[in-house]
Write an enzyme that holds these catalytic residues in place. Structure first.
Site, PDB file in Angstrom:
ATOM      1  N   ARG A 182     -64.543  58.982  39.096  1.00  0.00           N
ATOM      2  CA  ARG A 182     -65.196  60.278  38.838  1.00  0.00           C
ATOM      3  C   ARG A 182     -64.665  60.980  37.596  1.00  0.00           C
ATOM      4  NH1 ARG A 182     -64.474  60.636  44.416  1.00  0.00           N
ATOM      5  NH2 ARG A 182     -66.379  60.192  45.557  1.00  0.00           N
ATOM      6  N   LYS A 228     -71.286  63.261  23.837  1.00  0.00           N
ATOM      7  CA  LYS A 228     -72.365  62.472  24.441  1.00  0.00           C
ATOM      8  C   LYS A 228     -71.856  61.046  24.624  1.00  0.00           C
ATOM      9  CE  LYS A 228     -76.677  64.569  22.829  1.00  0.00           C
ATOM     10  NZ  LYS A 228     -77.887  64.286  22.045  1.00  0.00           N
ATOM     11  N   GLU A 255     -75.956  60.081   7.563  1.00  0.00           N
ATOM     12  CA  GLU A 255     -75.695  61.180   8.513  1.00  0.00           C
ATOM     13  C   GLU A 255     -74.957  62.322   7.808  1.00  0.00           C
ATOM     14  OE1 GLU A 255     -76.936  61.145  11.530  1.00  0.00           O
ATOM     15  OE2 GLU A 255     -77.214  59.038  12.081  1.00  0.00           O
ATOM     16  N   LYS A 260     -70.800  69.779  13.111  1.00  0.00           N
ATOM     17  CA  LYS A 260     -71.274  69.283  14.404  1.00  0.00           C
ATOM     18  C   LYS A 260     -70.618  70.069  15.538  1.00  0.00           C
ATOM     19  CE  LYS A 260     -72.509  65.487  17.336  1.00  0.00           C
ATOM     20  NZ  LYS A 260     -72.711  64.057  17.542  1.00  0.00           N
ATOM     21  N   GLU A 281     -77.464  70.377  24.766  1.00  0.00           N
ATOM     22  CA  GLU A 281     -78.734  70.221  24.050  1.00  0.00           C
ATOM     23  C   GLU A 281     -79.908  70.920  24.716  1.00  0.00           C
ATOM     24  OE1 GLU A 281     -79.271  66.460  22.130  1.00  0.00           O
ATOM     25  OE2 GLU A 281     -81.356  66.851  21.671  1.00  0.00           O
ATOM     26  N   ARG A 322     -78.841  72.150  19.314  1.00  0.00           N
ATOM     27  CA  ARG A 322     -78.302  70.809  19.063  1.00  0.00           C
ATOM     28  C   ARG A 322     -79.378  69.843  18.565  1.00  0.00           C
ATOM     29  NH1 ARG A 322     -73.560  67.777  22.566  1.00  0.00           N
ATOM     30  NH2 ARG A 322     -73.514  65.922  21.288  1.00  0.00           N
ATOM     31  N   ASN A 346     -81.138  66.104  15.070  1.00  0.00           N
ATOM     32  CA  ASN A 346     -82.136  65.037  15.097  1.00  0.00           C
ATOM     33  C   ASN A 346     -82.923  64.953  13.781  1.00  0.00           C
ATOM     34  OD1 ASN A 346     -82.847  63.030  16.886  1.00  0.00           O
ATOM     35  ND2 ASN A 346     -84.763  64.048  17.424  1.00  0.00           N
ATOM     36  N   HIS A 375     -84.329  61.816  12.188  1.00  0.00           N
ATOM     37  CA  HIS A 375     -84.224  60.787  13.222  1.00  0.00           C
ATOM     38  C   HIS A 375     -85.548  60.473  13.903  1.00  0.00           C
ATOM     39  CE1 HIS A 375     -79.970  61.168  12.598  1.00  0.00           C
ATOM     40  NE2 HIS A 375     -79.694  60.290  13.532  1.00  0.00           N
ATOM     41  N   HIS A 398     -86.170  56.883  13.554  1.00  0.00           N
ATOM     42  CA  HIS A 398     -86.097  56.070  14.764  1.00  0.00           C
ATOM     43  C   HIS A 398     -87.367  55.247  14.949  1.00  0.00           C
ATOM     44  CE1 HIS A 398     -86.114  55.584  19.288  1.00  0.00           C
ATOM     45  NE2 HIS A 398     -85.044  54.948  18.900  1.00  0.00           N
ATOM     46  N   HIS A 425     -79.080  51.686  11.607  1.00  0.00           N
ATOM     47  CA  HIS A 425     -79.493  53.036  11.994  1.00  0.00           C
ATOM     48  C   HIS A 425     -79.511  54.020  10.810  1.00  0.00           C
ATOM     49  CE1 HIS A 425     -79.958  56.655  14.385  1.00  0.00           C
ATOM     50  NE2 HIS A 425     -78.851  57.138  13.853  1.00  0.00           N
TER      51      HIS A 425
HETATM   52  P1  NAD Z   1     -71.096  49.951  15.733  1.00  0.00           P
HETATM   53  O1  NAD Z   1     -70.206  50.570  16.725  1.00  0.00           O
HETATM   54  O2  NAD Z   1     -71.965  48.838  16.178  1.00  0.00           O
HETATM   55  O3  NAD Z   1     -70.226  49.469  14.483  1.00  0.00           O
HETATM   56  C1  NAD Z   1     -70.861  48.814  13.405  1.00  0.00           C
HETATM   57  C2  NAD Z   1     -70.165  47.481  13.105  1.00  0.00           C
HETATM   58  O4  NAD Z   1     -68.929  47.732  12.433  1.00  0.00           O
HETATM   59  C3  NAD Z   1     -69.803  46.674  14.323  1.00  0.00           C
HETATM   60  O5  NAD Z   1     -70.008  45.298  14.051  1.00  0.00           O
HETATM   61  C4  NAD Z   1     -68.324  46.949  14.512  1.00  0.00           C
HETATM   62  O6  NAD Z   1     -67.629  45.917  15.193  1.00  0.00           O
HETATM   63  C5  NAD Z   1     -67.871  47.046  13.093  1.00  0.00           C
HETATM   64  N1  NAD Z   1     -66.668  47.853  12.861  1.00  0.00           N
HETATM   65  C6  NAD Z   1     -66.347  49.031  13.429  1.00  0.00           C
HETATM   66  N2  NAD Z   1     -65.261  49.540  12.836  1.00  0.00           N
HETATM   67  C7  NAD Z   1     -64.876  48.671  11.894  1.00  0.00           C
HETATM   68  C8  NAD Z   1     -63.829  48.665  10.939  1.00  0.00           C
HETATM   69  N3  NAD Z   1     -63.007  49.700  10.791  1.00  0.00           N
HETATM   70  N4  NAD Z   1     -63.705  47.583  10.134  1.00  0.00           N
HETATM   71  C9  NAD Z   1     -64.606  46.555  10.230  1.00  0.00           C
HETATM   72  N5  NAD Z   1     -65.618  46.513  11.072  1.00  0.00           N
HETATM   73  C10 NAD Z   1     -65.755  47.575  11.905  1.00  0.00           C
HETATM   74  O7  NAD Z   1     -72.071  51.029  15.060  1.00  0.00           O
HETATM   75  P2  NAD Z   1     -71.908  52.595  14.730  1.00  0.00           P
HETATM   76  O8  NAD Z   1     -72.854  52.834  13.629  1.00  0.00           O
HETATM   77  O9  NAD Z   1     -70.496  52.990  14.573  1.00  0.00           O
HETATM   78  O10 NAD Z   1     -72.435  53.309  16.050  1.00  0.00           O
HETATM   79  C11 NAD Z   1     -73.761  53.173  16.498  1.00  0.00           C
HETATM   80  C12 NAD Z   1     -73.832  53.617  17.932  1.00  0.00           C
HETATM   81  O11 NAD Z   1     -73.455  54.988  18.008  1.00  0.00           O
HETATM   82  C13 NAD Z   1     -75.216  53.508  18.557  1.00  0.00           C
HETATM   83  O12 NAD Z   1     -75.092  52.887  19.810  1.00  0.00           O
HETATM   84  C14 NAD Z   1     -75.649  54.946  18.726  1.00  0.00           C
HETATM   85  O13 NAD Z   1     -76.493  55.141  19.849  1.00  0.00           O
HETATM   86  C15 NAD Z   1     -74.338  55.658  18.904  1.00  0.00           C
HETATM   87  N6  NAD Z   1     -74.345  57.071  18.536  1.00  0.00           N
HETATM   88  C16 NAD Z   1     -73.883  57.974  19.447  1.00  0.00           C
HETATM   89  C17 NAD Z   1     -73.840  59.316  19.157  1.00  0.00           C
HETATM   90  C18 NAD Z   1     -73.267  60.282  20.137  1.00  0.00           C
HETATM   91  O14 NAD Z   1     -73.372  61.489  19.942  1.00  0.00           O
HETATM   92  N7  NAD Z   1     -72.631  59.816  21.181  1.00  0.00           N
HETATM   93  C19 NAD Z   1     -74.299  59.768  17.913  1.00  0.00           C
HETATM   94  C20 NAD Z   1     -74.760  58.835  17.003  1.00  0.00           C
HETATM   95  C21 NAD Z   1     -74.785  57.498  17.315  1.00  0.00           C
HETATM   96 MG    MG Z   2     -77.890  59.143  14.047  1.00  0.00          MG
END
Ligand code: NAD
Ligand code: MG
Length: 359
Positions: free
Chosen positions: A121, A143, A185, A227, A237, A241, A245, A248, A252, A265
């Protein structure tokens, strides 16, 4: 070190931004009484670079450490992987006094955060974001989520970390494409909330691309501040918030419409930002000069904003199934000049027409 406090009633926390700070993680955790059993959730790509430093630091501060690796990729941000993480947490004897460390990009952060929110939990967790996107966006705001076969991030929770430790040195091993994607971003924050910040990005774009530490840390700090301010006003949200978007909605649609894996992305967000800027101009919310400046900044960061050829029905389909659609209407975020925002409401068909995408 730059420190930002996120003020959220009974779950406030600090974001620490520095370079070379990974080796101080154990100490930073101990300072907020996180000590005992630590489970580090990461993936093999990130672990190869940073798991040893993180584990040694946590051990030196007196923790038992278990490293749990999940496969690399968005396609593993799912219930099957989450279950394997629960198994590993049980196996490692993780209890309510233990804590989770999310070491990686947004995928690891979202899944590890959701594991922390739900295991027993809820147990404490710390974000150690290692992509630019995770450092300026996903690690801030609480999130957490996993994907469902029917859509992204459909299962999740609002759950704040106890600490976010950003070591900007980790970005040096990030593939350039991922770094650039994160910059989309960064541009977004300037366009919708902060003209002076947008101007800094224009002025410092070479230093940012060269990862000049001083400039880079200031940029990351400003994104986290913006942020955090938005999240502080609207944690769950219900209104404001949604402005995050920006870029996006159509971004998206292109990300999905082009087929996952075609566009990263952030590349899709760059396309979405340029389209949103044009729509904002056609509605009288900004000038053609503003649009030209936004496009010039995307260009300077080598972010292409030319939409790829995607059939109209695929875009429409993606827009209609977007989980942010309410009662058939899409809340569309426009920029007001540069540095401001206005929320408009459209039907998906209207949006396609406004974007000039009737192909
Ligand atoms: P990711 O986590 O897939 O990382 C991108 C790639 O980089 C991966 O292959 C990873 O292994 C590699 N990597 C990470 N750090 C590294 C480093 N220092 N050196 C070498 N390689 C490295 O992608 P991302 O863009 O970081 O995140 C995307 C995700 O984030 C999506 O799932 C999205 O839904 C989520 N997201 C969440 C929020 C939120 O508010 N929670 C906001 C935006 C995006
Ligand atoms: Mg984004």
């Amino acid at each position: 070190m730059r420190v930002l406090n996120v003020h959220l009633a009974d779950h406030s926390y600090d974001i620490l931004i520095d370079h070379g700070s990974l080796s101080a993680l154990g100490q930073r955790c101990a300072e907020i009484r996180l000590i005992g059993n630590a489970a580090v959730i990461t993936n093999p790509t990130v672990a190869a670079f940073y798991a040893d430093t993180v584990a040694s630091s946590l051990k030196a501060a007196g923790n038992n450490v278990t490293v749990i690796e999940i496969p690399d990729g968005e396609e593993y941000k799912n219930a099957t992987t989450l279950n394997s993480v629960y198994d590993a947490l049980i196996e490692a004897g993780i209890d309510r006094k233990s804590f989770i460390v999310a070491l990686g990009g947004g995928v690891v952060g979202d899944l590890a955060g959701f594991a922390a929110a739900t295991f027993l939990r809820g147990i404490p967790f710390v974000q150690v974001p290692t992509t630019l996107l995770a450092q300026v966006d996903s690690s801030v705001g609480g999130k957490t989520a996993i994907d469902h076969p029917r859509g992204k991030n459909l299962i999740g929770a609002f759950y704040q970390p106890k600490l976010v430790l950003i070591d900007t040195d980790t970005l040096k091993t990030l593939p350039e494409r991922e770094y650039r994607a994160g910059l989309a971003e960064v541009v977004k924050y300037g366009v919708i909330c902060d003209l002076p910040f947008f101007e800094i990005l224009e002025k410092e774009c070479s230093a940012i691309q060269a990862m000049d530490q001083n400039v880079l840390q200031k940029v990351i700090l400003r994104c986290c501040q913006l942020k955090a301010q938005i999240v502080e006003q609207d944690e769950k949200e219900s209104g404001l918030r949604a402005i995050l978007n920006y870029g996006h909605t159509l971004g998206h649609a292109y990300e999905t419409g082009a087929g996952y894996g075609t566009l990263v992305h952030g590349e899709a967000v760059a396309i979405g930002i340029a389209l949103a800027a044009h729509i904002s101009m056609s509605l009288g919310h900004c000038s053609s000069d503003d649009v030209a400046r936004i496009e010039a900044l995307l260009n300077a960061f080598k972010l292409s904003f030319e939409p790829p050829a995607v059939e109209r029905h695929l875009l429409l389909n993606a827009l209609t199934t977007d989980k942010k659609v309410a009662g058939g209407t899409i809340s569309f975020i426009c920029n007001s000049g540069i540095g401001g925002h206005i929320i408009e409401k459209f039907l998906p068909e209207q949006l396609i027409a406004l974007a000039g995408l009737e192909v």
